[in-house]
Design a protein around this motif. Structure first.
Motif, PDB file in Angstrom:
ATOM      1  N   GLY A 104       1.066  -1.573   0.247  1.00 22.85           N
ATOM      2  CA  GLY A 104       0.268   0.149   0.115  1.00 22.85           C
ATOM      3  C   GLY A 104       1.461   0.826   0.196  1.00 22.85           C
ATOM      4  N   SER A 105       2.119   1.461   0.537  1.00 21.28           N
ATOM      5  CA  SER A 105       3.052   2.356   0.727  1.00 21.28           C
ATOM      6  C   SER A 105       3.720   2.541  -0.823  1.00 21.28           C
ATOM      7  N   GLN A 106       3.793   1.347  -1.605  1.00 20.86           N
ATOM      8  CA  GLN A 106       4.719   1.559  -3.008  1.00 20.86           C
ATOM      9  C   GLN A 106       3.368   0.475  -3.688  1.00 20.86           C
ATOM     10  N   GLU A 107       2.517   0.962  -4.332  1.00 20.07           N
ATOM     11  CA  GLU A 107       1.610   0.361  -5.792  1.00 20.07           C
ATOM     12  C   GLU A 107       2.017  -0.423  -6.745  1.00 20.07           C
ATOM     13  N   TRP A 108       2.917   0.637  -7.297  1.00 19.20           N
ATOM     14  CA  TRP A 108       3.673   0.399  -8.492  1.00 19.20           C
ATOM     15  C   TRP A 108       4.428   0.722  -8.231  1.00 19.20           C
ATOM     16  N   ALA A 109       5.621   0.080  -9.497  1.00 16.69           N
ATOM     17  CA  ALA A 109       6.584  -0.108 -10.223  1.00 16.69           C
ATOM     18  C   ALA A 109       6.928  -0.792 -11.082  1.00 16.69           C
ATOM     19  N   GLU A 110       8.199  -0.468 -11.929  1.00 14.55           N
ATOM     20  CA  GLU A 110       8.519  -0.671 -13.610  1.00 14.55           C
ATOM     21  C   GLU A 110       9.461  -1.596 -13.120  1.00 14.55           C
ATOM     22  N   SER A 111      10.223  -1.763 -12.335  1.00 12.96           N
ATOM     23  CA  SER A 111      11.352  -2.482 -11.908  1.00 12.96           C
ATOM     24  C   SER A 111      11.434  -3.430 -10.698  1.00 12.96           C
ATOM     25  N   VAL A 112      12.307  -4.534 -10.176  1.00 11.56           N
ATOM     26  CA  VAL A 112      12.648  -5.107  -8.976  1.00 11.56           C
ATOM     27  C   VAL A 112      13.484  -6.264  -9.726  1.00 11.56           C
ATOM     28  N   ASN A 137      11.928   2.473 -10.191  1.00 13.93           N
ATOM     29  CA  ASN A 137      11.479   2.471 -11.951  1.00 13.93           C
ATOM     30  C   ASN A 137      12.894   2.676 -12.092  1.00 13.93           C
ATOM     31  N   SER A 138      12.771   1.675 -13.534  1.00 18.54           N
ATOM     32  CA  SER A 138      13.928   1.669 -14.629  1.00 18.54           C
ATOM     33  C   SER A 138      15.265   1.769 -13.939  1.00 18.54           C
ATOM     34  N   SER A 139      15.313   3.400 -14.111  1.00 14.18           N
ATOM     35  CA  SER A 139      16.491   3.759 -14.196  1.00 14.18           C
ATOM     36  C   SER A 139      16.856   3.854 -12.896  1.00 14.18           C
ATOM     37  N   GLY A 140      16.286   2.781 -11.446  1.00 11.86           N
ATOM     38  CA  GLY A 140      16.403   2.880 -10.499  1.00 11.86           C
ATOM     39  C   GLY A 140      17.417   1.884  -9.843  1.00 11.86           C
ATOM     40  N   SER A 141      17.517   0.911 -10.931  1.00  9.92           N
ATOM     41  CA  SER A 141      17.870  -0.123 -10.904  1.00  9.92           C
ATOM     42  C   SER A 141      19.295  -0.811 -11.214  1.00  9.92           C
ATOM     43  N   ALA A 142      19.644   0.482 -12.002  1.00 11.30           N
ATOM     44  CA  ALA A 142      20.823   0.751 -12.676  1.00 11.30           C
ATOM     45  C   ALA A 142      21.642  -0.025 -11.776  1.00 11.30           C
ATOM     46  N   ALA A 143      22.200   0.961 -10.673  1.00 12.30           N
ATOM     47  CA  ALA A 143      22.221   0.941  -9.844  1.00 12.30           C
ATOM     48  C   ALA A 143      22.619  -0.903  -8.872  1.00 12.30           C
ATOM     49  N   PHE A 144      21.921  -1.284  -9.690  1.00  9.28           N
ATOM     50  CA  PHE A 144      22.495  -2.515  -8.845  1.00  9.28           C
ATOM     51  C   PHE A 144      22.478  -3.556 -10.178  1.00  9.28           C
ATOM     52  N   GLU A 145      23.148  -3.238 -10.975  1.00  4.65           N
ATOM     53  CA  GLU A 145      23.562  -3.999 -12.477  1.00  4.65           C
ATOM     54  C   GLU A 145      24.900  -4.712 -12.443  1.00  4.65           C
ATOM     55  N   SER A 146      25.242  -5.627 -12.632  1.00  4.25           N
ATOM     56  CA  SER A 146      27.026  -6.499 -12.601  1.00  4.25           C
ATOM     57  C   SER A 146      27.247  -6.249 -14.093  1.00  4.25           C
ATOM     58  N   THR A 147      28.225  -7.198 -13.846  1.00  2.00           N
ATOM     59  CA  THR A 147      28.827  -7.778 -15.969  1.00  2.00           C
ATOM     60  C   THR A 147      28.070  -8.620 -15.377  1.00  2.00           C
ATOM     61  N   ASN A 148      27.815  -9.370 -14.652  1.00  2.00           N
ATOM     62  CA  ASN A 148      27.491 -10.637 -14.381  1.00  2.00           C
ATOM     63  C   ASN A 148      25.293 -10.769 -14.359  1.00  2.00           C
ATOM     64  N   THR A 149      25.226  -9.580 -14.003  1.00  2.00           N
ATOM     65  CA  THR A 149      23.834  -9.325 -14.168  1.00  2.00           C
ATOM     66  C   THR A 149      23.267  -9.794 -15.121  1.00  2.00           C
ATOM     67  N   LYS A 150      22.029 -10.825 -14.739  1.00  2.00           N
ATOM     68  CA  LYS A 150      20.607 -10.647 -16.703  1.00  2.00           C
ATOM     69  C   LYS A 150      19.939  -9.745 -16.027  1.00  2.00           C
ATOM     70  N   ILE A 151      19.170  -9.166 -17.271  1.00  2.00           N
ATOM     71  CA  ILE A 151      18.842  -7.793 -17.910  1.00  2.00           C
ATOM     72  C   ILE A 151      17.956  -8.228 -17.750  1.00  2.00           C
ATOM     73  N   ILE A 152      15.940  -9.028 -17.584  1.00  2.00           N
ATOM     74  CA  ILE A 152      15.050  -8.856 -18.346  1.00  2.00           C
ATOM     75  C   ILE A 152      14.355  -7.627 -18.557  1.00  2.00           C
ATOM     76  N   ASP A 153      13.512  -7.390 -19.985  1.00  2.05           N
ATOM     77  CA  ASP A 153      12.758  -6.866 -20.269  1.00  2.05           C
ATOM     78  C   ASP A 153      11.574  -7.130 -20.079  1.00  2.05           C
ATOM     79  N   LEU A 154      11.014  -6.227 -19.471  1.00  2.00           N
ATOM     80  CA  LEU A 154       9.252  -7.088 -19.201  1.00  2.00           C
ATOM     81  C   LEU A 154       8.144  -6.074 -20.675  1.00  2.00           C
ATOM     82  N   LYS A 155       8.549  -5.702 -21.163  1.00  2.00           N
ATOM     83  CA  LYS A 155       8.013  -4.882 -22.502  1.00  2.00           C
ATOM     84  C   LYS A 155       6.399  -4.226 -21.847  1.00  2.00           C
ATOM     85  N   GLY A 156       6.445  -4.067 -20.874  1.00  2.00           N
ATOM     86  CA  GLY A 156       5.675  -3.618 -20.034  1.00  2.00           C
ATOM     87  C   GLY A 156       4.775  -4.591 -19.440  1.00  2.00           C
ATOM     88  N   LYS A 157       5.023  -5.900 -19.219  1.00  2.00           N
ATOM     89  CA  LYS A 157       3.817  -6.888 -18.930  1.00  2.00           C
ATOM     90  C   LYS A 157       3.728  -6.571 -17.699  1.00  2.00           C
TER      91      LYS A 157
END
Length: 618
Positions: free
Chosen positions: A91-99, A111-131
């Motif tokens: 209830g404090s954050q109902e919607w998001a773009e990225s996890v 949001n998606s831009s904020g998740s960039a800080a959690f990326e590394s060379t081994n991170t798998k990135i899955i683009d949900l394309k709005g799903k």
């Protein structure tokens, strides 16, 4: 609120920074139940960790992260889902773009831009394309182990005539002449078929197989059809009395048993006399593997499993699979209480609870039948019920009770009386006792659910079935309550009761329950234009309420809301990806939405071949 969400930009909501005062692990205040105070105040380690996460979330937010997460300098994710419509049930954050996920935990939501800080060379990135992404579904009543019937027994449901069913029995026996018993499921019309043929139900089976015991359970799992050999082996004849809570149906002329046994007390007379009363451990393991595949395809990551009969083979199967890391669903199990044993069985139930506890399964509950199906008869003597419930409650068991009822019969009232007696005897505690089915509940008892903190566990997928279409007038107000419970502040947990209907595959799919909970219409026939024709429209729930009932409320039922049920930092990464945003669909179309991916503890346990995501493993 649902109407407003259609007109809002989901991603503008998702990009709003999380308030710094939010506790990352706290259950959503606007949606889920409030945990017992002592469960929070005594868990010092969790509180310290929450405080640390809050500070880190503030720091990240100040840097423009637009979400909540652990320290990105120290935490790099294994997997990041981005560009999605993520409904968090927080209830404090109902919607998001990225996890973002590290091992089995969620480390970032925003949001998606904020998740960039959690990326590394081994991170798998899955683009949900709005799903759409939701927390993994939690089924509050599922007999997963009964899938063994379809794997190891003869299924008579597809056959439509006496002759075809008899042929199926003969063919099954012909394939293995060495079997010592024949078990089947699905001859639901046995009594009407026998009447039409002018014979007793047992004679229908005798004509096909007479030399070994044949036991067939109907799809409701409340009635047996057996042949004469099974009755003989069990020693059931005209002089055998009905066991308490069960019925041996008889020939009205001779008084001889006619082959129909109702409810578990009567069924167990035959089961205990069979050469193999239960499935083997290996059969149960094969069953759970098969069921988990179906659950993953349905987006189910946790479930509550009430056990119908005494079976340590099943418990041993859970223990072995958990030790081998084979469980891909979180199981909360309830042991069966025999109505004929009362408090004398409690030491045995305690020993089983102590013996069977694991990482992804646990035993903490007892299942009680207050009534059966059809006949308005109580299974338990009320005094024995109250004494047994109080004794179980004193031993810290959660009591999970079956109560269906009928227009003039309300067994939920008897259950509430027993739970009230237990509270007076032992004092109130965080028991989370529950009543399931609850097809018929009196208005004055709705408030008692709330007062006694009793959870309501209905099967919303059944609300569109024609079972009670002949009931009219004022009595319909007591039928299949849903919104009435919610408005009264009762915690509602949705469930399927798999496999208790002949449409169990459809009914187990949580999106069927979501739809029918909103429409109260047949999900296979209803169109958007039919919405105003629903019976008891005042009991329809909103989409938000239905999602809550299948997620955070389910987590509350299994005492795991601090780890599951919503998408929040620090919780287990149990997620489901859908092909469509449910908030943009007509209610009658929700059941047609498709699960594309299911994630349990950070691992993908199901992926639909059509899931087209852009994956970049750096």
């Amino acid at each position: 609120m649902e109407r407003c969400l259609h007109s809002l930009n989901v991603f503008s909501i998702a990009s709003t920074a999380v308030p710094c005062s939010v506790e990352p692990n706290s259950p959503p205040k606007a949606f889920g139940p409030t945990p017992h105070k002592d469960r929070w105040s005594t868990n010092v380690g969790l509180r310290v960790r929450q405080a640390a996460l809050i500070v880190l979330a503030i720091a990240l937010s100040a840097c423009g992260g637009g979400g909540s997460g652990e320290n990105s300098n120290a935490t790099k994710a294994d997997v990041i889902y981005k560009n999605g419509a993520i409904y968090t049930v927080n209830g404090s954050q109902e919607w998001a773009e990225s996890v973002a996920i590290l091992k089995d935990k969620i480390v970032y939501v925003g949001n998606s831009s904020g998740s960039a800080a959690f990326e590394s060379t081994n991170t798998k990135i899955i683009d949900l394309k709005g799903k759409m992404v939701l927390p993994g579904f939690i089924d509050g009543h599922n007999h997963a182990y009964l899938m063994a019937e379809s794997l190891f027994w003869l299924n008579l449901t597809p056959f439509t005539s006496v002759e075809s069913r008899q042929a199926a029995l003969r063919d099954y026996l012909a394939k293995d002449r060495g079997i010592k018993q024949l078990r089947g499921v699905g001859w639901d019309e046995a009594e009407s078929d026998a009447k039409a043929k002018g014979v007793l139900p047992k004679n229908l089976v005798d004509q096909a197989v007479s030399d070994i015991p044949v036991v067939i359970i109907d799809n409701s799992h409340h009635n047996f059809l057996v042949n004469s050999k099974a009755l003989q082996m069990a020693g059931i004849d005209r002089n055998t009395p009905n066991p308490p809570g069960g019925t041996i149906e008889r020939d009205p002329v001779t008084g001889e048993p006619n082959g129909i046994l109702r409810e578990f007390a009567a069924q167990n007379l035959v089961i205990n006399a069979l050469p193999q009363p239960d499935f083997t451990i290996e059969q149960y393991k094969a069953t759970l593997r098969a069921w988990q595949k179906v659950a993953a395809k349905d987006g189910i990551t946790s479930t509550f499993v009430p056990i119908h009969y005494p079976t340590e083979s099943l418990l041993a199967a859970f223990k072995a699979m958990d030790a081998d890391g084979e469980l891909t669903v979180r199981f909360d199990l309830a042991l069966w209480a025999d109505e004929n044993k009362g408090i004398s069985q409690i030491p045995h139930l305690k020993s089983l609870r102590d013996k069977y506890q694991g990482e992804n399964y646990k035993v903490d509950s007892v299942k009680i039948f207050s009534d059966g199906l059809g006949a308005p008869v109580l299974v338990w003597d009320q005094k024995v019920l109250e004494q047994t419930v109080a004794a179980l409650d004193k031993e810290k068991f959660r009591i999970y009770t079956h109560a269906i009822g009928s227009p003039d019969f309300y067994p939920s009232n008897n259950v509430l009386n027993a739970l009230e007696f237990a509270a007076k005897e032992n004092g109130k505690r965080d028991s989370r006792h529950a009543i399931t089915h609850i097809d018929w509940v009196k208005e004055e008892d709705v408030g008692r659910f709330k007062d006694l903190s009793v959870l309501a566990v209905p099967q919303p997928a059944w609300f569109g079935k024609p079972w009670y279409n002949d009931v009219t007038g004022e009595k319909t107000k007591n039928k299949n309550r849903l919104q009435g419970f919610m408005k009264a502040g009762v915690t509602v947990v949705s469930s399927s009761d798999f496999p208790s209907t002949d449409t169990f595959e459809r009914d187990m799919y949580p999106l069927t329950g979501l739809e029918v909970g909103m429409t109260r219409l047949d999900p296979d026939k209803a169109k958007a234009t039919d919405i105003d024709s629903a019976k008891e429209p005042w009991e329809r729930a909103t989409l938000q309420q239905m999602i809550t009932s299948y997620t955070i409320n389910g987590a509350y039922l299994i005492f795991d809301e601090q780890n599951r049920g919503s998408i929040e930092v620090g919780k287990k990464a149990d997620l489901v990806v859908l092909d469509k945003n449910l908030f943009k669909l007509a209610p009658t179309d929700i059941g047609e939405a498709k699960v594309l991916s299911t994630i349990f503890g950070g691992k993908e346990v199901f992926r639909d071949p059509t899931f087209d995501s852009a994956v970049d493993a750096k």
